[in-house]
Design an enzyme around this catalytic site. Structure first.
Site, PDB file in Angstrom:
ATOM      1  N   SER A  47       0.839  -1.200   0.000  1.00  0.00           N
ATOM      2  CA  SER A  47       0.000   0.000   0.000  1.00  0.00           C
ATOM      3  C   SER A  47       0.880   1.259   0.000  1.00  0.00           C
ATOM      4  O   SER A  47       1.608   1.492  -0.957  1.00  0.00           O
ATOM      5  CB  SER A  47      -0.953  -0.028   1.194  1.00  0.00           C
ATOM      6  OG  SER A  47      -1.987   0.912   1.051  1.00  0.00           O
TER       7      SER A  47
ATOM      8  N   ASP B 276      -9.160  -4.441  -5.950  1.00  0.00           N
ATOM      9  CA  ASP B 276      -8.718  -3.618  -4.814  1.00  0.00           C
ATOM     10  C   ASP B 276      -9.809  -2.626  -4.416  1.00  0.00           C
ATOM     11  O   ASP B 276     -10.274  -1.843  -5.233  1.00  0.00           O
ATOM     12  CB  ASP B 276      -7.440  -2.865  -5.189  1.00  0.00           C
ATOM     13  CG  ASP B 276      -6.717  -2.287  -3.979  1.00  0.00           C
ATOM     14  OD1 ASP B 276      -7.404  -1.844  -3.038  1.00  0.00           O
ATOM     15  OD2 ASP B 276      -5.480  -2.280  -3.976  1.00  0.00           O
TER      16      ASP B 276
ATOM     17  N   HIS C 108      -7.540  -5.472  -1.464  1.00  0.00           N
ATOM     18  CA  HIS C 108      -6.312  -4.782  -1.081  1.00  0.00           C
ATOM     19  C   HIS C 108      -5.332  -5.732  -0.399  1.00  0.00           C
ATOM     20  O   HIS C 108      -4.125  -5.625  -0.562  1.00  0.00           O
ATOM     21  CB  HIS C 108      -6.655  -3.618  -0.153  1.00  0.00           C
ATOM     22  CG  HIS C 108      -5.533  -2.654   0.039  1.00  0.00           C
ATOM     23  ND1 HIS C 108      -4.894  -2.019  -1.012  1.00  0.00           N
ATOM     24  CD2 HIS C 108      -4.917  -2.205   1.160  1.00  0.00           C
ATOM     25  CE1 HIS C 108      -3.951  -1.226  -0.543  1.00  0.00           C
ATOM     26  NE2 HIS C 108      -3.939  -1.330   0.774  1.00  0.00           N
TER      27      HIS C 108
END
Length: 794
Positions: free
Chosen positions: A606, A680, A714
């Site tokens: 991330s 995501d 994610h």
């Protein structure tokens, strides 16, 4: 979705030990269990089960209930046609024999089909010239009818005796919250008009009050669509928010309302007002103002009419305050108990411990001493110090604010923490000699076990004996290291070394640096130590620590503070400070002789992936390759803010451009592996970020590889995805880190000649089996999740 495969129940014996296990029985073979919930009296467990049905490829959820004493489980509903709908909330115990359950409507039918020919164009309009700025949300609504189809529930009251009663009409119910006295239920739902630019949490929201038997009492609020919440930190929705039951009252509501229109940039006093009101007020009875706040409301811990703690904070200044109020005494003025910086972990006094009431709610625990009329609270704190976290329990005199430390973690070998208060069998104040707590204990090499500690002699009773989860790495070496950046900011990291490794005998190793930047308002706060050197090394499914088994040194969580003091914006010097932190970390592992200068890889997830790409662009001299998972690389695609940046692209154009590694794709010459979930759902990190970045890299001839994981969000969940991520990562590290240079020690050279061929063979077989043809160069390195919390689980 993860799941359990069985449930075991142990009684807690009077001496603090665990009694014999009762295994829940009667479950179908191959069952998958979720949403385990206790009844308030502790006599029953409710949970959902799913299993593959013979005549259907789907596995719908059913609700089951188990008798705690016998362990016998059975379906809650006698009808086989009633299924749980767990899209939002699932079920709650209304009382000890009745549950309110969100079920799939019996009349639902087949899902709506997308027409072969569209009925017309999709149109969005802003002809009123309304200013609407929103973050770059992902996973947004695409089909209103399909959303309604899956999210709509029929509420059902189900008793343990088999009685079933439908209540209310089908709707998109999002939360069910019974009052402490079990007489009322707060029912929240969302409804149309929906939005295609904000998440469902901002859809029109309706909160109703029902009786426990399902009769409508009154509407509390019906909030409109909230597309216009400002992007500035601490901006909120207008109207009633954080609507809850007072934990210390039978059926009293409280909530907050903003006075600044929800816009954090508006200067106003007070900024928030907290109100309270009975569930069924008298005619003409207005809500009572409980407290006014100049910062943003952050919640309340209730005790009784004489005591409650109200929290407020403001991100921009990192200020946080705790107020002491007397809810039942208007003549007692509120006073500040704590006023501090949220960044200053050394000054964190801890949080009040809560005790469970007979109704199942939790209130602040009050303690008393023999021959002492003072009122004490228990503060449970992390105990951050320059030597690492040393958790504690303090007795706080609520009137004088004086403290007495009654328990503290071992600081030499172990890391201990207080998990829960167990002295809640009786109502009222707890005598200090009757105090009983649940604690956890772990060390660098000993996994977490749980204990019960009882006063006055502080007798300790171990109640678990979990096996080591990965004995192959039981003797790994762990050290919290400290070093400085060139601007004087103190930095820390956790250095892991393989079992049996000796730098003097074995020489430097390949090294993987896994990190995640953080933002601070002061150098002192940025330099404070967080975490403990004695915590057990938790290893997640895709953790970087797995590469200890491949004889890597792992530098986990090296602090990379981005500091903006005073009016300075931290991100205006993002690249400069990021590179300085990385240089300091690399210099330290090289100085210690544990990392080969030409074999240091960097990775992150991330915002850590964003960091990785930036370091390969702006500090290529430090790293041989990089692994970037689920990142965002072009900040012009997140024009209305990202992470903690609340300026827009048009307000801080240079910062957005300079921070974007996409804009420096032509400078990235070191191998980089990009991994991303196809679905995501995290704001800003849409899958397109990796697609576009890969194309930019490829367009400049960079050595790069892009891996898109089907159906993943994610984070990655499927066994196939996790195993593939591990394979991609190991392949990448072996190719571009271990084999990066010929200047290696004898042992590494042996590994290159022998084991390297084996890796290539495995790689070729795997690529051929995947149907992608022969092996190709790839920069892919994957590693485990990074958690900024005190645990070292990655």
């Amino acid at each position: 979705m993860s799941f359990y495969t069985g449930i075991g129940i142990h009684p807690l014996m009077p001496d603090g030990s665990l009694g014999p296990e009762t295994e829940v029985s009667g479950l179908p073979d191959g069952v998958k269990i979720n949403f385990v919930t206790w009844s308030n009296d502790g006599k029953h467990l409710t949970f959902s089960v799913r299993f593959e049905e013979e005549e259907s490829s789907s596995s719908k959820l059913r609700v089951w209930v188990a008798d705690v004493e016998t362990g016998m489980a059975r379906p809650l509903f006698q009808s086989p046609d009633i299924y749980l709908n767990a899209v939002f909330d699932n079920y709650v115990w209304v009382d000890n024999s009745t549950l309110l359950v969100c079920t799939i409507p019996l009349s639902r039918g087949d899902p709506p089909k997308k027409p072969l020919v569209p009925s017309g164009p999709k149109i969005q309009s802003n002809e009123q010239k309304t200013i609407v700025q929103v973050r770059t949300f992902q996973d947004l609504l695409k089909d209103e009818d399909l959303f309604d189809y899956y999210a709509t529930s029929q509420l059902v009251l189900a008793s343990l005796d088999g009685t079933v009663k439908e209540v209310g009409s089908p709707a998109v119910y999002t939360s069910l919250d019974p009052s402490p006295d079990e007489k009322y239920i707060l029912i929240s739902s969302i409804h149309r008009p929906y939005s295609f630019i904000v998440p469902c949490g901002r859809f029109p929201k309706k909160v109703d009050l029902w009786t426990a038997d399902g009769n409508f009492v009154r509407e509390l609020c019906d909030l409109p669509l909230a597309e216009d919440i400002p992007i500035a930190s601490n901006s909120v929705r207008s109207g009633m928010r954080s609507l809850n039951w007072r934990a210390d009252k039978p059926s009293t509501l409280y909530w907050a309302e903003t006075q600044d229109g929800g816009d954090a940039k508006v200067e106003v006093s007070p900024r928030d007002i907290v109100y309270t009101q009975p569930a069924e007020p008298q005619e003409g009875e207005e809500p009572e103002i409980l407290h006014k706040l100049d910062l943003r409301y952050g919640g309340i811990s209730w005790c009784d009419d004489s005591l409650a703690l109200v929290y407020e904070s403001w991100y921009k200044t990192r200020r946080t305050r705790t107020w002491v109020i007397s809810p039942g005494s208007k003549d007692v003025s509120p006073r500040i108990l704590f006023d501090r910086s949220s960044e200053d972990v050394y000054s964190d006094p801890g949080s009040p411990m809560l005790r469970r009431t007979s109704t199942g709610s939790y209130v602040i625990a009050k303690l008393r001493k023999e021959n002492d009329n003072a009122t004490y609270l228990l503060l449970n704190g992390n105990g951050a110090t320059p030597e690492g976290d040393i958790p504690f329990l303090d007795l706080l005199d609520i009137n004088t604010s004086s403290k007495e430390r009654i328990w503290e973690s071992d600081k030499e070998k172990y890391y201990e923490s207080v998990v829960a208060l167990l002295s809640d069998q009786k109502e009222g104040d707890i005598h200090i000699n009757d105090l009983k707590i649940l604690t956890s204990k772990e060390s660098k090499t000993e996994n977490t076990q749980y204990y019960i500690q009882s006063w006055p002699d502080k007798k300790l009773c171990q109640i678990t004996n979990f096996r080591h989860p990965y004995p192959q790495l039981a003797s790994l070496q762990k050290e919290m290291i400290r070093y400085e950046r060139k601007d004087g900011v103190r930095l820390t990291a956790t250095l892991y070394l393989p079992p049996g490794y000796d730098p003097l005998k074995d020489g430097p190793l390949p090294c993987l640096v896994w990190s995640y930047p953080g933002e601070f308002k002061s150098k002192d706060a940025a330099g404070q130590v967080r975490g403990s050197p004695n915590e057990f090394a938790g290893i997640g499914p895709t953790s970087a620590l797995l590469w200890l088994a491949r004889r890597f040194a792992i530098l986990s969580g090296p602090t990379s503070p981005i500091i903006g003091e005073g009016d300075e914006e931290a991100n205006d010097r993002y690249v400069e400070q990021l590179v300085a932190s990385a240089e300091a970390a690399v210099e330290e592992v090289i100085r210690r002789g544990v990392a080969h200068p030409n074999k240091i890889a960097v990775g992150g997830h991330s915002y850590g992936a964003f960091m990785t790409a930036n370091l390969l662009a702006h500090a290529p001299h430090l790293f041989c390759c990089g692994i970037a998972r689920s990142g965002a690389y072009n900040r012009t695609l997140t024009p209305f803010g990202f992470q903690n940046e609340d300026r827009t692209l048009w307000e801080a154009t240079n910062t957005y451009v300079e921070m974007s590694p996409f804009m420096s794709a032509n400078r990235i010459k070191k191998p980089i592996l990009l991994i991303h979930g196809e679905e995501d759902n995290n704001p800003g990190t849409l899958t397109m970020q990796s697609d576009r970045f890969f194309n930019a890299l490829k367009g400049h001839g960079a050595l790069c590889r892009l891996v898109i994981l089907p159906f993943e969000s994610h984070g990655y969940s499927a066994r196939e995805s996790i195993m593939h991520v591990l394979w991609e990562t190991d392949r990448w590290l072996q190719k571009h880190c271990v084999s990066n240079t010929s200047e290696v020690s004898a042992d590494i050279g042996k590994n290159k000649d022998g084991e390297g061929k084996e890796v290539t063979d495995i790689e070729n077989k795997a690529v051929a089996a995947s149907g992608r043809g022969g092996a190709e160069l790839a920069d892919d390195i994957e590693s485990g999740q990074f958690y900024s919390k005190t645990r070292s689980l990655m």
